[in-house]
Design an enzyme around this catalytic site. Structure first.
Site, PDB file in Angstrom:
ATOM      1  N   TRP A 112      -9.482 -10.356   0.224  1.00  0.00           N
ATOM      2  CA  TRP A 112      -7.864 -10.719   0.571  1.00  0.00           C
ATOM      3  C   TRP A 112      -7.741 -12.768   0.361  1.00  0.00           C
ATOM      4  O   TRP A 112      -8.478 -13.040   1.172  1.00  0.00           O
ATOM      5  CB  TRP A 112      -8.000 -11.099   1.543  1.00  0.00           C
ATOM      6  CG  TRP A 112      -5.614 -11.024   2.237  1.00  0.00           C
ATOM      7  CD1 TRP A 112      -4.922 -10.610   1.951  1.00  0.00           C
ATOM      8  CD2 TRP A 112      -5.577 -12.947   3.528  1.00  0.00           C
ATOM      9  NE1 TRP A 112      -3.870 -11.564   2.427  1.00  0.00           N
ATOM     10  CE2 TRP A 112      -4.398 -12.531   3.118  1.00  0.00           C
ATOM     11  CE3 TRP A 112      -6.568 -13.524   4.094  1.00  0.00           C
ATOM     12  CZ2 TRP A 112      -3.747 -13.659   3.895  1.00  0.00           C
ATOM     13  CZ3 TRP A 112      -5.334 -14.465   4.966  1.00  0.00           C
ATOM     14  CH2 TRP A 112      -4.194 -15.003   4.263  1.00  0.00           C
ATOM     15  N   ASP A 115      12.268 -10.382   2.809  1.00  0.00           N
ATOM     16  CA  ASP A 115      10.845  -9.388   2.926  1.00  0.00           C
ATOM     17  C   ASP A 115      10.667  -9.323   4.173  1.00  0.00           C
ATOM     18  O   ASP A 115      11.871  -8.423   4.582  1.00  0.00           O
ATOM     19  CB  ASP A 115       9.527 -10.936   2.711  1.00  0.00           C
ATOM     20  CG  ASP A 115       8.175 -10.665   2.782  1.00  0.00           C
ATOM     21  OD1 ASP A 115       7.363  -9.943   3.043  1.00  0.00           O
ATOM     22  OD2 ASP A 115       7.874 -10.696   0.715  1.00  0.00           O
ATOM     23  N   ASP A 116       9.288  -8.939   4.893  1.00  0.00           N
ATOM     24  CA  ASP A 116       8.975  -7.367   6.025  1.00  0.00           C
ATOM     25  C   ASP A 116       9.903  -8.319   7.183  1.00  0.00           C
ATOM     26  O   ASP A 116      10.478  -9.390   7.461  1.00  0.00           O
ATOM     27  CB  ASP A 116       7.462  -8.039   5.973  1.00  0.00           C
ATOM     28  CG  ASP A 116       7.147  -7.026   6.925  1.00  0.00           C
ATOM     29  OD1 ASP A 116       7.554  -6.064   7.592  1.00  0.00           O
ATOM     30  OD2 ASP A 116       5.709  -7.431   7.158  1.00  0.00           O
ATOM     31  N   ARG A 144      -4.047  -4.066  10.564  1.00  0.00           N
ATOM     32  CA  ARG A 144      -3.192  -4.531  10.954  1.00  0.00           C
ATOM     33  C   ARG A 144      -2.447  -4.030  11.990  1.00  0.00           C
ATOM     34  O   ARG A 144      -0.939  -3.710  11.719  1.00  0.00           O
ATOM     35  CB  ARG A 144      -2.176  -4.881   9.444  1.00  0.00           C
ATOM     36  CG  ARG A 144      -1.868  -6.254   9.777  1.00  0.00           C
ATOM     37  CD  ARG A 144      -0.425  -6.099   8.047  1.00  0.00           C
ATOM     38  NE  ARG A 144      -0.014  -7.328   8.226  1.00  0.00           N
ATOM     39  CZ  ARG A 144       1.126  -7.984   7.522  1.00  0.00           C
ATOM     40  NH1 ARG A 144       2.555  -6.496   6.932  1.00  0.00           N
ATOM     41  NH2 ARG A 144       2.456  -9.350   7.488  1.00  0.00           N
ATOM     42  N   LYS A 192      10.395  -4.994  -3.458  1.00  0.00           N
ATOM     43  CA  LYS A 192       8.629  -5.555  -3.718  1.00  0.00           C
ATOM     44  C   LYS A 192       8.143  -4.499  -2.286  1.00  0.00           C
ATOM     45  O   LYS A 192       8.408  -4.587  -1.477  1.00  0.00           O
ATOM     46  CB  LYS A 192       8.782  -6.884  -2.761  1.00  0.00           C
ATOM     47  CG  LYS A 192       7.159  -7.583  -2.410  1.00  0.00           C
ATOM     48  CD  LYS A 192       7.576  -8.855  -1.943  1.00  0.00           C
ATOM     49  CE  LYS A 192       5.702  -8.970  -1.168  1.00  0.00           C
ATOM     50  NZ  LYS A 192       5.965 -10.938  -0.552  1.00  0.00           N
ATOM     51  N   TRP A 193       7.040  -4.002  -3.785  1.00  0.00           N
ATOM     52  CA  TRP A 193       6.893  -2.270  -3.065  1.00  0.00           C
ATOM     53  C   TRP A 193       4.746  -3.106  -2.265  1.00  0.00           C
ATOM     54  O   TRP A 193       4.699  -3.300  -3.216  1.00  0.00           O
ATOM     55  CB  TRP A 193       6.304  -1.459  -4.383  1.00  0.00           C
ATOM     56  CG  TRP A 193       6.011  -0.022  -3.687  1.00  0.00           C
ATOM     57  CD1 TRP A 193       4.395   1.053  -3.354  1.00  0.00           C
ATOM     58  CD2 TRP A 193       6.142   1.323  -3.489  1.00  0.00           C
ATOM     59  NE1 TRP A 193       4.349   1.318  -3.147  1.00  0.00           N
ATOM     60  CE2 TRP A 193       5.394   1.618  -3.417  1.00  0.00           C
ATOM     61  CE3 TRP A 193       7.775   1.599  -4.014  1.00  0.00           C
ATOM     62  CZ2 TRP A 193       5.676   4.060  -3.179  1.00  0.00           C
ATOM     63  CZ3 TRP A 193       7.753   2.708  -3.878  1.00  0.00           C
ATOM     64  CH2 TRP A 193       6.424   4.029  -4.322  1.00  0.00           C
ATOM     65  N   ASP A 194       4.967  -3.084  -1.469  1.00  0.00           N
ATOM     66  CA  ASP A 194       3.793  -3.626  -0.513  1.00  0.00           C
ATOM     67  C   ASP A 194       3.105  -2.143  -0.032  1.00  0.00           C
ATOM     68  O   ASP A 194       3.219  -1.119   0.356  1.00  0.00           O
ATOM     69  CB  ASP A 194       4.142  -4.510   0.476  1.00  0.00           C
ATOM     70  CG  ASP A 194       3.235  -5.319   0.821  1.00  0.00           C
ATOM     71  OD1 ASP A 194       2.234  -5.430   0.829  1.00  0.00           O
ATOM     72  OD2 ASP A 194       3.718  -6.762   1.725  1.00  0.00           O
ATOM     73  N   MET A 195       1.505  -2.597   0.079  1.00  0.00           N
ATOM     74  CA  MET A 195       0.763  -2.024   1.056  1.00  0.00           C
ATOM     75  C   MET A 195      -0.606  -2.664   1.506  1.00  0.00           C
ATOM     76  O   MET A 195      -1.366  -3.256   0.666  1.00  0.00           O
ATOM     77  CB  MET A 195      -0.063  -1.097  -0.613  1.00  0.00           C
ATOM     78  CG  MET A 195      -0.845   0.306   0.210  1.00  0.00           C
ATOM     79  SD  MET A 195      -2.247  -0.102  -0.379  1.00  0.00           S
ATOM     80  CE  MET A 195      -3.218   1.461  -0.260  1.00  0.00           C
ATOM     81  N   CYS A 225       2.622  -4.802  -4.831  1.00  0.00           N
ATOM     82  CA  CYS A 225       2.402  -5.715  -4.344  1.00  0.00           C
ATOM     83  C   CYS A 225       1.486  -5.294  -3.059  1.00  0.00           C
ATOM     84  O   CYS A 225       0.974  -4.175  -2.852  1.00  0.00           O
ATOM     85  CB  CYS A 225       3.071  -6.735  -2.774  1.00  0.00           C
ATOM     86  SG  CYS A 225       2.568  -7.695  -2.343  1.00  0.00           S
ATOM     87  N   ASP A 267      -1.722 -12.878  -1.906  1.00  0.00           N
ATOM     88  CA  ASP A 267      -1.288 -14.195  -0.529  1.00  0.00           C
ATOM     89  C   ASP A 267      -1.669 -15.159  -0.601  1.00  0.00           C
ATOM     90  O   ASP A 267      -0.963 -16.173   0.124  1.00  0.00           O
ATOM     91  CB  ASP A 267      -1.439 -13.406   0.480  1.00  0.00           C
ATOM     92  CG  ASP A 267      -0.741 -12.121   0.712  1.00  0.00           C
ATOM     93  OD1 ASP A 267       0.796 -11.761  -0.150  1.00  0.00           O
ATOM     94  OD2 ASP A 267      -0.920 -11.649   1.393  1.00  0.00           O
TER      95      ASP A 267
HETATM   96  C1  GLA Z   1       1.494  -8.340   2.184  1.00  0.00           C
HETATM   97  C2  GLA Z   1       2.577  -9.259   0.923  1.00  0.00           C
HETATM   98  C3  GLA Z   1       3.272 -10.672   1.412  1.00  0.00           C
HETATM   99  C4  GLA Z   1       4.367 -11.011   3.029  1.00  0.00           C
HETATM  100  C5  GLA Z   1       3.293  -9.553   3.645  1.00  0.00           C
HETATM  101  C6  GLA Z   1       4.895  -8.916   4.804  1.00  0.00           C
HETATM  102  O1  GLA Z   1       0.608  -9.563   3.200  1.00  0.00           O
HETATM  103  O2  GLA Z   1       1.384  -9.675  -0.149  1.00  0.00           O
HETATM  104  O3  GLA Z   1       3.231 -11.904   0.856  1.00  0.00           O
HETATM  105  O4  GLA Z   1       5.381  -9.223   2.220  1.00  0.00           O
HETATM  106  O5  GLA Z   1       2.722  -8.547   3.412  1.00  0.00           O
HETATM  107  O6  GLA Z   1       4.024  -8.532   6.018  1.00  0.00           O
END
Ligand code: GLA
Length: 744
Positions: A200, A367-368, A444, A477-480, A527, A549
């Protein structure tokens, strides 16, 4: 036709502009051997390259030592368990528990164009752009039919490979390994293996090592392509560098578990293979069932790594990426993650948007933290309902207000996840991936949804789509944010549990396909905890992917160097963030952060209402630079001039327009230097006879001078200093008089 079959010799030859890939059928049993891959060859009789002249050669001539043949013959797609002791490309278990596979030629087809891979991302090309060979092999004992699919591109030195497996027998079988590409070649040039590794915030660092006896590999068993290792492998002949030497690249168009391996045998041959990682993989094939592997893209270059890079960039820009934005300038976005983390509301977002709009920023991304009751990362994943105590007035209102300021609006999701503390989990605890009677490991503080179950996929898709339908949202933004573990599904029978990881990836692809079809105007950015899913599979669905990140300008030099070795700059999510950097604590000039982010999609990840005035005031200039250079950055040819990873002092790369009329050079002096002259860098890819204006210096030089004589870059004062140099071909009369020391 770029693919030919010579009946008399049983040899197939695939040609691209500068390369040939050759394989052949030998003996009455019809073994398929790998003959050659490399520089383009004319038409000839190539069979001797399989050592056909060396006796005793094939089992029909020496059945007594069948194993010796199988264990040394350069196989095109090796089976396993019957005498070739090198690792096989395919493994099948019968109901009786046996595992032997031997694949022999059955038939073939050659045709123009390229087939789609159902349910999987893959490169595409028309009948005018490429030809395909389908080589059908069989194991009569198993009733197994294996089709090796090769596509050769007419304009690019790229050959793609995938495999289709069919159970043509009468009993259920279990596929426990199936590589997408494999071949055997001699290690007669002291080959080195180039791979990418990381963590990471440290993605895609390069590693180069000498190929030695035994197996050397990289892979992922994390359910995604991962931060840690990358689905890429290149074999470099000793001494190969950016500009010269033979380079064989293999890149997997897949976002899940993978294995990339080279095995050097007792006879100094190398078995190269790439495909889905066999660990935990077991696919049930009932009578007449088929299995389709993902695709591997092979690129050969005899002009070093740089040429390989440019081939991948062209192939991915023109034959992999899709959608409205693929060739378009992307809106400059500002993302609130590093600005606010979870602590925001409508008012705060509008403050940021207002200030951003004055500076030329074009989109706000929320974002989140906007859903459920998510005020930290411990809750609410799965509860995709707007939290109106934070987003007062609702989402539609927020988006309208942002739009009124002239900004587009984008939103973050993490659709594949479920928090134990969520309404979704309370209602459906069995929806998380887990094994019976074993508490699944949290990462997490979250679990992964079991996307092998269609009802879960449909539920989540609808939740996401409902939000997107509810307001004018123009970016997702599709995160995982966690990797898979505790592989177990309450939806799959015992004999199909080994299908979970691949079914999971197929479901992600299916959801993204649906999303891009239903919302064709939405710009999708993938993402995964930064850049853990920066891969060619994701690129098929989203024209940009968050690269890391880690937004520190210096860390990014290495991360972006690795990433851009295969993937086009137009795909690399890169932002300017605040200092001290949130990941490494480093302070770098705002200007340098801008230069580094320009080699990507460009955007901001900071609170524009709070940053230093000086930095704030620099934004309009950066915005202007983006608009000026982005067409070139997105579509040009990339040249790596110097690597900070290697020299520990400075980084330098260049983008050259296809017609060589413009050049943008980025130079970053990471370490300040004492008592030094200017540094000379040698440009690449210019037109030797073209005169280039160096913007801002009012000097004009010939391309040959700049490439072979070099460009002097003054010693910059301090660490982390950068410089952009822009060259434009001089076409008017003025050029003659401006050209210093030039005699025509
Ligand atoms: C990941 C993404 C970040 C942000 C966080 C939100 O780490 O890479 O850019 O969106 O999640 O929890």
């Amino acid at each position: 036709m770029s693919i030919s079959y010579q009946k008399e010799t049983g040899v197939f030859k695939l040609d691209t502009p500068n390369t040939s890939y050759i394989l052949g059928i030998v003996d009455e049993e019809k073994f398929v051997g790998h003959i050659y891959y490399g520089r383009k060859l004319g038409n000839d009789d190539f069979r001797y390259l399989m050592r056909t002249g060396e006796n005793p050669f094939v089992p029909s001539e020496n059945g007594r030592d069948r194993n010796s043949f199988l264990d040394s013959f350069p196989m095109e797609y090796p089976g396993s368990g019957v005498g070739d002791y090198r690792e096989g490309a395919i493994k099948v278990r019968t109901k009786q528990g046996h595992e032997g596979v031997l694949l022999l030629y059955k038939s073939h087809r050659i045709y123009p164009g390229k087939p789609e891979l159902t349910g999987l991302p893959a490169t595409w090309g028309t009948a005018a752009e490429c030809d395909t060979l389908e080589l059908i092999l069989e194991d009569k004992v198993l009733g197994l039919e294996v089709t090796l699919v090769y596509t050769a591109f007419h304009q690019l030195d790229a050959i793609t490979r995938s495999v289709k497996v069919k159970n043509a027998g009468k009993e259920t079988i279990y596929l426990t390994k199936v590589m997408s590409a494999a071949f055997d070649m001699d290690n007669d040039r002291e080959f080195e293996m180039l791979t990418m590794h990381g963590s990471w915030a440290r993605e895609r660092r390069l590693q180069r090592r000498t190929v030695g006896y035994g197996k050397q590999s990289c892979g992922s068993m994390r359910g995604e392509s991962s931060h840690q290792e990358h689905p890429f492998l290149a074999l470099l002949e000793k001494g190969a560098n950016q500009k010269q030497g033979a380079v064989y690249g293999l890149n997997f168009v897949y976002s899940g578990n993978f294995l990339a391996q080279v095995e050097q045998s007792q006879f100094d041959s190398m078995r190269v293979m790439m495909g889905i990682h066999p660990e935990n993989f077991c696919w049930e094939l009932k009578m007449a069932d088929t299995f389709q592997t993902p695709e591997v893209v092979m690129v050969y270059s005899n002009q070093g790594i740089g040429k390989m890079t440019r081939t991948y960039h062209d192939l991915y820009r023109n034959h992999l990426m899709r959608g409205e934005y693929k060739d378009k300038k992307r809106p400059i976005l500002i993302n609130n993650w590093e600005a606010t983390y979870f602590d925001f509301n409508t008012e705060k977002l509008l403050d940021i948007a207002k200030e951003a709009s004055k500076l030329g920023i074009e989109m706000l991304v929320m974002d989140d933290g906007w859903f459920g009751y998510r005020n930290d990362d411990n809750t609410s994943l799965g509860d995709w309902e707007v939290n109106e105590s934070k987003i007062q007035g609702g989402l539609k209102h927020l988006v309208e207000e942002v739009n009124k300021m002239g900004l587009k609006f984008g939103i973050w999701f993490e659709p594949e996840m479920i928090s134990p503390d969520s309404n979704l989990f309370r209602e459906h605890p069995d929806w998380a991936i887990q094994m019976p009677n074993r508490t699944p490991s949290l990462a997490r503080n979250q679990l992964v949804l079991d996307l092998s179950r269609p009802e879960i996929v449909n539920y989540i898709y609808e939740k996401v789509a409902k939000i997107l339908r509810s307001a004018n949202i123009e970016y997702v933004k599709w995160d995982m944010n966690r990797q898979l573990s505790d592989l177990g599904s309450f939806g799959l029978p015992a004999e199909r549990q080994g299908e979970l990881s691949h079914r999971y990836v197929l479901a992600v692809y299916e959801m993204q396909e649906r999303l891009t079809k239903e919302f064709p105007h939405v710009l999708l950015e993938n993402c995964s905890g930064g850049g853990a899913r920066f891969d060619a599979g994701m690129l098929y669905y989203s024209p940009q992917i968050w690269c890391s990140d880690d937004t520190d300008a210096i860390e990014r030099l290495s991360i972006q160097e690795g990433t851009s070795m295969i993937y086009p700059l137009s795909a690399i999510g890169a932002h300017v963030s605040d200092c001290p950097n949130h990941t490494v604590g480093r302070k770098t000039p705002f200007e340098t952060r801008g230069y580094v982010a320009l080699a990507g999609t460009f955007g901001y990840e900071l609170d524009v209402t709070k940053i230093h005035q000086e930095d704030h005031d620099m934004i309009p200039t950066q915005v202007e630079m983006y608009h000026k250079y982005n067409d070139l950055v997105r579509a040009g040819d990339y040249y790596r001039i110097a690597s900070y990873q290697e020299n520990h002092e400075y980084d330098c790369y260049e983008v050259v327009a296809k017609d060589k009329s413009e050049v943008l050079i980025t130079f970053i002096q990471v370490m300040g230097r004492a008592n030094c002259h200017s540094r000379r860098i040698y440009l690449d890819g210019l037109d030797e006879n073209q005169k280039y204006y160096i913007e801002g210096e009012d000097t004009v030089y010939l391309g040959s001078t700049l490439m072979y004589g070099g460009l002097q870059i003054e010693n910059l004062w301090g660490d982390f200093r950068g410089k952009l140099i822009y060259l434009k071909a001089k076409v008017d009369k003025q050029a003659e008089s401006d050209l210093k020391f030039f005699q025509s």
